[in-house]
Design a protein around this motif. Structure first.
Motif, PDB file in Angstrom:
ATOM      1  N   ALA A  89       0.665  -1.070   0.082  1.00 28.22           N
ATOM      2  CA  ALA A  89       0.005  -0.048   0.065  1.00 28.22           C
ATOM      3  C   ALA A  89       1.047   1.140  -0.018  1.00 28.22           C
ATOM      4  O   ALA A  89       0.539   2.259  -0.551  1.00 28.22           O
ATOM      5  N   ALA A  90       1.975   1.384   0.722  1.00 29.39           N
ATOM      6  CA  ALA A  90       2.987   2.400   0.643  1.00 29.39           C
ATOM      7  C   ALA A  90       3.509   2.444  -0.578  1.00 29.39           C
ATOM      8  O   ALA A  90       3.755   3.592  -1.168  1.00 29.39           O
ATOM      9  N   ILE A  91       3.811   1.536  -1.249  1.00 34.59           N
ATOM     10  CA  ILE A  91       4.193   1.833  -2.718  1.00 34.59           C
ATOM     11  C   ILE A  91       3.301   2.339  -3.490  1.00 34.59           C
ATOM     12  O   ILE A  91       3.721   3.029  -4.545  1.00 34.59           O
ATOM     13  N   ALA A  92       2.023   1.749  -3.610  1.00 34.15           N
ATOM     14  CA  ALA A  92       0.952   2.224  -4.357  1.00 34.15           C
ATOM     15  C   ALA A  92       0.900   3.637  -4.218  1.00 34.15           C
ATOM     16  O   ALA A  92       0.672   4.426  -5.113  1.00 34.15           O
ATOM     17  N   ALA A  93       0.910   4.286  -2.974  1.00 34.74           N
ATOM     18  CA  ALA A  93       0.719   5.470  -2.609  1.00 34.74           C
ATOM     19  C   ALA A  93       1.755   6.333  -3.239  1.00 34.74           C
ATOM     20  O   ALA A  93       1.523   7.477  -3.666  1.00 34.74           O
ATOM     21  N   LEU A  94       3.035   5.953  -2.997  1.00 32.66           N
ATOM     22  CA  LEU A  94       4.314   6.621  -3.546  1.00 32.66           C
ATOM     23  C   LEU A  94       3.945   6.681  -5.059  1.00 32.66           C
ATOM     24  O   LEU A  94       4.215   7.725  -5.676  1.00 32.66           O
ATOM     25  N   SER A  95       3.647   5.550  -5.823  1.00 36.45           N
ATOM     26  CA  SER A  95       3.486   5.586  -7.301  1.00 36.45           C
ATOM     27  C   SER A  95       2.442   6.463  -7.611  1.00 36.45           C
ATOM     28  O   SER A  95       2.494   7.448  -8.564  1.00 36.45           O
ATOM     29  N   VAL A  96       1.256   6.860  -6.661  1.00 36.54           N
ATOM     30  CA  VAL A  96       0.317   7.719  -7.147  1.00 36.54           C
ATOM     31  C   VAL A  96       0.767   9.300  -7.000  1.00 36.54           C
ATOM     32  O   VAL A  96       0.549  10.103  -7.859  1.00 36.54           O
ATOM     33  N   ALA A 243      10.726   1.209  -3.640  1.00 37.74           N
ATOM     34  CA  ALA A 243      10.226   2.623  -3.557  1.00 37.74           C
ATOM     35  C   ALA A 243      11.433   3.447  -4.290  1.00 37.74           C
ATOM     36  O   ALA A 243      11.254   4.424  -4.697  1.00 37.74           O
ATOM     37  N   GLU A 244      12.761   3.204  -3.633  1.00 36.62           N
ATOM     38  CA  GLU A 244      13.891   3.774  -4.333  1.00 36.62           C
ATOM     39  C   GLU A 244      14.046   3.816  -5.709  1.00 36.62           C
ATOM     40  O   GLU A 244      14.365   4.904  -6.418  1.00 36.62           O
ATOM     41  N   ASP A 245      13.768   2.577  -6.263  1.00 35.90           N
ATOM     42  CA  ASP A 245      13.698   2.658  -7.575  1.00 35.90           C
ATOM     43  C   ASP A 245      12.941   3.206  -8.331  1.00 35.90           C
ATOM     44  O   ASP A 245      13.127   3.819  -9.478  1.00 35.90           O
ATOM     45  N   LEU A 246      11.513   3.535  -7.859  1.00 39.78           N
ATOM     46  CA  LEU A 246      10.540   4.117  -8.475  1.00 39.78           C
ATOM     47  C   LEU A 246      11.141   5.712  -8.592  1.00 39.78           C
ATOM     48  O   LEU A 246      10.893   6.282  -9.476  1.00 39.78           O
ATOM     49  N   CYS A 247      11.579   6.027  -7.289  1.00 35.98           N
ATOM     50  CA  CYS A 247      12.029   7.534  -7.167  1.00 35.98           C
ATOM     51  C   CYS A 247      13.173   7.995  -8.228  1.00 35.98           C
ATOM     52  O   CYS A 247      13.414   8.848  -8.844  1.00 35.98           O
ATOM     53  N   LYS A 248      14.076   6.703  -8.383  1.00 37.17           N
ATOM     54  CA  LYS A 248      15.357   7.060  -9.135  1.00 37.17           C
ATOM     55  C   LYS A 248      14.627   7.134 -10.739  1.00 37.17           C
ATOM     56  O   LYS A 248      15.306   8.172 -11.688  1.00 37.17           O
ATOM     57  N   ALA A 249      13.674   6.228 -11.095  1.00 34.64           N
ATOM     58  CA  ALA A 249      13.259   6.401 -12.435  1.00 34.64           C
ATOM     59  C   ALA A 249      12.419   7.775 -12.756  1.00 34.64           C
ATOM     60  O   ALA A 249      12.636   8.396 -13.780  1.00 34.64           O
TER      61      ALA A 249
END
Length: 257
Positions: A89-96, A243-249
């Motif tokens: 859920a934390a990953i999904a919220a970060l993606s949004v 989460a860090e990979d999403l932010c780097k991308a």
């Protein structure tokens, strides 16, 4: 005379044998130097009853010990499932949150968070219009209801994306302006802040799992709980890396725009 004496001793010996059979005692015979032991039927019955009582008591003990055994449920899968759900859920919220940030390239998802007020209702843009990419720098917004076109345009202009769509018949055309260096730096700071928030949320899921495990130490084997703690740690590291990979991308996408 000797004949009568022998007959008397024989009768006496017979009576002694009969008495010893009734009472199971050691009685000396007149013609024997060593006493003879004859086990009486009551003694045999006593031994049989004793053996039966011992066997019955042992069986009762085994049965009682079997009923007191308690099988503890396996809490490992439940704890890991709850922790995984929280972290996902934390990953999904970060993606949004990351999808709300504008980059230099056109993306349909960049308008998903925009709320449009129409007919007295507040609805997400993607529920009342179709957003498509015309090219790498242009978006097309086609409302399901042409009467909502003006409201959609107002919502996009008032959003923090910095877009200024133009009306093209029954649709809107939104050009994506290039990002300035200052704008890129500002957006990257927002990405870092969102990433840190995501990490904190993942660690909260880890802490909840660890607190639950600590409460089980009085009932469960310590080796099993230590292994479960290690598995929760591995889950935490896995999701933090995600989460860090999403932010780097996202940062790479912003810088490349």
């Amino acid at each position: 005379m000797a004949v009568f004496l022998r007959r008397g001793f024989s009768i006496r010996n017979a009576l002694l044998r009969r008495s010893s059979a009734l009472y199971g005692c050691d009685l000396p015979l007149c013609n024997s130097e060593t006493p003879q032991r004859i086990l009486c039927p009551p003694a045999l019955e006593f031994l049989k009853e004793s053996r039966r009582g011992f066997a019955k008591g042992r069986k009762s003990k085994d049965e009682s010990s079997g009923t007191t055994m308690e099988v503890l449920p396996d809490m490992g899968p439940i704890i890991k499932a709850n922790a995984t759900s929280h972290m996902e859920a934390a990953i999904a919220a970060l993606s949004v949150e990351l999808s709300k940030l504008r980059t230099g390239r056109a993306s349909p998802g960049m308008l998903d968070h925009i709320i449009v007020e129409t007919s007295g209702l507040k609805l997400p843009l993607h529920q009342i219009a179709v957003v498509s990419v015309m090219d790498s720098k242009t978006l097309s917004i086609n409302p399901f209801d042409p009467n909502a076109l003006k409201n959609i345009e107002t919502a996009i202009v008032e959003s923090p994306l910095g877009l200024n769509p133009k009306t093209d018949g029954e649709r809107l055309i939104a050009a994506i302006p290039p990002l300035t260096k200052e704008h890129v730096q500002a957006i990257c700071k927002v990405v870092n802040k969102s990433c840190e928030d995501g990490r904190l949320s993942i660690r909260r899921g880890r802490q909840k799992a660890m607190d639950t495990i600590k409460k089980l130490y009085s009932s469960y084997p310590k080796d099993d709980l230590k292994r479960l703690e290690k598995e929760v740690e591995e889950l935490t590291k896995k999701h933090i890396k995600k989460a860090e990979d999403l932010c780097k991308a996202k940062e790479k996408e912003i810088a490349g725009g």
